[in-house]
Design a protein around this motif. Structure first.
Motif, PDB file in Angstrom:
ATOM      1  N   GLU A  66       0.857  -1.181   0.000  1.00  0.00           N
ATOM      2  CA  GLU A  66       0.000   0.000   0.000  1.00  0.00           C
ATOM      3  C   GLU A  66       0.891   1.229   0.000  1.00  0.00           C
ATOM      4  OE1 GLU A  66      -2.384  -0.418   3.501  1.00  0.00           O
ATOM      5  OE2 GLU A  66      -0.741   0.092   4.850  1.00  0.00           O
ATOM      6  N   ARG A  67       0.326   2.317  -0.443  1.00  0.00           N
ATOM      7  CA  ARG A  67       1.057   3.590  -0.452  1.00  0.00           C
ATOM      8  C   ARG A  67       0.581   4.414   0.739  1.00  0.00           C
ATOM      9  NH1 ARG A  67       2.053   4.936  -6.714  1.00  0.00           N
ATOM     10  NH2 ARG A  67       1.309   2.970  -7.551  1.00  0.00           N
ATOM     11  N   ARG A  68       1.551   5.025   1.399  1.00  0.00           N
ATOM     12  CA  ARG A  68       1.250   5.879   2.550  1.00  0.00           C
ATOM     13  C   ARG A  68       2.062   7.159   2.425  1.00  0.00           C
ATOM     14  NH1 ARG A  68       2.292   1.618   7.366  1.00  0.00           N
ATOM     15  NH2 ARG A  68       0.609   0.168   6.901  1.00  0.00           N
ATOM     16  N   GLY A  69       1.521   8.213   2.989  1.00  0.00           N
ATOM     17  CA  GLY A  69       2.270   9.460   3.041  1.00  0.00           C
ATOM     18  C   GLY A  69       3.414   9.353   4.027  1.00  0.00           C
ATOM     19  N   ASP A  70       4.436  10.127   3.789  1.00  0.00           N
ATOM     20  CA  ASP A  70       5.591  10.195   4.684  1.00  0.00           C
ATOM     21  C   ASP A  70       5.335  11.308   5.693  1.00  0.00           C
ATOM     22  OD1 ASP A  70       8.057  10.447   5.930  1.00  0.00           O
ATOM     23  OD2 ASP A  70       9.201  10.441   4.072  1.00  0.00           O
ATOM     24  N   ALA A  71       5.317  10.965   6.968  1.00  0.00           N
ATOM     25  CA  ALA A  71       5.023  11.946   8.012  1.00  0.00           C
ATOM     26  C   ALA A  71       6.039  13.090   8.019  1.00  0.00           C
ATOM     27  CB  ALA A  71       4.987  11.263   9.372  1.00  0.00           C
ATOM     28  N   SER A  72       7.287  12.802   7.606  1.00  0.00           N
ATOM     29  CA  SER A  72       8.323  13.835   7.650  1.00  0.00           C
ATOM     30  C   SER A  72       8.309  14.739   6.417  1.00  0.00           C
ATOM     31  CB  SER A  72       9.700  13.198   7.820  1.00  0.00           C
ATOM     32  OG  SER A  72      10.019  12.425   6.687  1.00  0.00           O
ATOM     33  N   ASP A  73       7.643  14.309   5.333  1.00  0.00           N
ATOM     34  CA  ASP A  73       7.587  15.102   4.105  1.00  0.00           C
ATOM     35  C   ASP A  73       6.276  14.780   3.394  1.00  0.00           C
ATOM     36  OD1 ASP A  73       7.859  16.348   1.647  1.00  0.00           O
ATOM     37  OD2 ASP A  73       9.936  15.696   1.346  1.00  0.00           O
ATOM     38  N   LYS A  74       5.329  15.657   3.483  1.00  0.00           N
ATOM     39  CA  LYS A  74       3.984  15.418   2.947  1.00  0.00           C
ATOM     40  C   LYS A  74       3.967  15.241   1.423  1.00  0.00           C
ATOM     41  CE  LYS A  74       2.045  15.699   6.923  1.00  0.00           C
ATOM     42  NZ  LYS A  74       1.698  14.495   7.616  1.00  0.00           N
ATOM     43  N   ARG A  75       5.034  15.642   0.731  1.00  0.00           N
ATOM     44  CA  ARG A  75       5.098  15.483  -0.723  1.00  0.00           C
ATOM     45  C   ARG A  75       5.468  14.060  -1.134  1.00  0.00           C
ATOM     46  NH1 ARG A  75       9.692  19.594  -1.660  1.00  0.00           N
ATOM     47  NH2 ARG A  75      10.291  18.473   0.201  1.00  0.00           N
ATOM     48  N   VAL A  76       5.959  13.273  -0.185  1.00  0.00           N
ATOM     49  CA  VAL A  76       6.510  11.950  -0.474  1.00  0.00           C
ATOM     50  C   VAL A  76       5.482  10.856  -0.183  1.00  0.00           C
ATOM     51  CG1 VAL A  76       8.289  10.290   0.215  1.00  0.00           C
ATOM     52  CG2 VAL A  76       8.865  12.714  -0.011  1.00  0.00           C
ATOM     53  N   THR A  77       5.430   9.878  -1.068  1.00  0.00           N
ATOM     54  CA  THR A  77       4.626   8.681  -0.851  1.00  0.00           C
ATOM     55  C   THR A  77       5.564   7.498  -0.688  1.00  0.00           C
ATOM     56  OG1 THR A  77       2.819   9.556  -2.169  1.00  0.00           O
ATOM     57  CG2 THR A  77       2.855   7.184  -1.834  1.00  0.00           C
ATOM     58  N   LEU A  78       5.316   6.714   0.341  1.00  0.00           N
ATOM     59  CA  LEU A  78       6.122   5.527   0.599  1.00  0.00           C
ATOM     60  C   LEU A  78       5.326   4.271   0.256  1.00  0.00           C
ATOM     61  CD1 LEU A  78       7.623   6.515   4.060  1.00  0.00           C
ATOM     62  CD2 LEU A  78       8.730   6.659   1.821  1.00  0.00           C
ATOM     63  N   VAL A  79       6.015   3.268  -0.233  1.00  0.00           N
ATOM     64  CA  VAL A  79       5.410   1.972  -0.498  1.00  0.00           C
ATOM     65  C   VAL A  79       5.679   1.105   0.722  1.00  0.00           C
ATOM     66  CG1 VAL A  79       5.384  -0.038  -2.018  1.00  0.00           C
ATOM     67  CG2 VAL A  79       5.835   2.244  -2.959  1.00  0.00           C
ATOM     68  N   CYS A  80       4.612   0.505   1.266  1.00  0.00           N
ATOM     69  CA  CYS A  80       4.704  -0.306   2.479  1.00  0.00           C
ATOM     70  C   CYS A  80       4.112  -1.681   2.229  1.00  0.00           C
ATOM     71  CB  CYS A  80       3.911   0.336   3.616  1.00  0.00           C
ATOM     72  SG  CYS A  80       4.265   2.065   3.886  1.00  0.00           S
ATOM     73  N   LEU A  81       4.676  -2.690   2.872  1.00  0.00           N
ATOM     74  CA  LEU A  81       4.089  -4.025   2.819  1.00  0.00           C
ATOM     75  C   LEU A  81       2.795  -4.048   3.609  1.00  0.00           C
ATOM     76  CD1 LEU A  81       6.773  -6.796   3.520  1.00  0.00           C
ATOM     77  CD2 LEU A  81       5.526  -6.394   1.420  1.00  0.00           C
ATOM     78  N   THR A  82       1.811  -4.752   3.114  1.00  0.00           N
ATOM     79  CA  THR A  82       0.612  -5.026   3.900  1.00  0.00           C
ATOM     80  C   THR A  82       0.862  -6.311   4.689  1.00  0.00           C
ATOM     81  OG1 THR A  82      -0.356  -6.373   2.154  1.00  0.00           O
ATOM     82  CG2 THR A  82      -0.899  -4.005   2.140  1.00  0.00           C
ATOM     83  N   GLN A  83      -0.072  -6.675   5.527  1.00  0.00           N
ATOM     84  CA  GLN A  83       0.046  -7.941   6.256  1.00  0.00           C
ATOM     85  C   GLN A  83       0.107  -9.108   5.270  1.00  0.00           C
ATOM     86  OE1 GLN A  83       0.620  -7.887   9.388  1.00  0.00           O
ATOM     87  NE2 GLN A  83       0.683 -10.084   9.711  1.00  0.00           N
ATOM     88  N   ALA A  84      -0.718  -9.039   4.217  1.00  0.00           N
ATOM     89  CA  ALA A  84      -0.706 -10.094   3.193  1.00  0.00           C
ATOM     90  C   ALA A  84       0.649 -10.148   2.489  1.00  0.00           C
ATOM     91  CB  ALA A  84      -1.824  -9.868   2.178  1.00  0.00           C
TER      92      ALA A  84
END
Length: 152
Positions: free
Chosen positions: A80-98
């Motif tokens: 899933e994609r999530r915003g980066d708390a330290s830089d609102k312009r950045v999107t991070l890719v994160c593993l889901t539980q699956a």
């Protein structure tokens, strides 16, 4: 024994044997997704959330190709994609539980495949591998450092 005391060509012979083993082990893994997709999930598992540009660099693909790959993995529910708390312009890719579960299952399948091969070795050969574990572990750590760079 220092590195200078090793037999000439030892590094090449060891490298060739490890390469053969790695390629044969990769062939034994499930083929339900591309190696790049599986490698990307494994990178996220090891290093945590990453920018698409970082993932592209680590996996050796273009940024547009990684964007497409991430979209497919996202549609499959593995990332899933999530915003980066330290830089609102950045999107991070994160593993889901699956996604984490998939990586764990795939890793266990690889371990099991190698266990089956190791079980065919003699006791002396297994002892030699046990003695080599610290060097093999260090080698894997060096490779990870080279490929992945600093954790985000």
């Amino acid at each position: 024994m220092s590195r200078h005391d090793t037999a000439p060509g030892a590094s090449a012979a060891i490298g060739a044997a490890l390469y053969r083993l790695a390629t044969r082990a990769a062939r034994r893994l499930p083929r339900d997704m591309s190696l790049t997709s599986a490698a990307t999930l494994a990178t996220l598992d090891r290093t945590g959330p990453r920018r698409i540009t970082d993932l592209a660099a680590v996996e050796g693909v273009t940024q547009p190709a990684m964007t497409t790959l991430v979209r497919v993995l996202e549609e499959s529910g593995l990332v899933e994609r999530r915003g980066d708390a330290s830089d609102k312009r950045v999107t991070l890719v994160c593993l889901t539980q699956a996604g984490a579960s998939y990586v764990h299952t795939r890793r266990q399948a690889g371990v099991h495949a190698l266990e089956q091969l190791i079980d065919e070795l003699t006791g002396d050969e297994i002892e030699a591998l046990v003695a080599a574990l610290p060097a093999l572990t260090h080698l894997a750590e060096l490779e990870s450092q080279d490929r992945e760079g600093p954790k985000q």
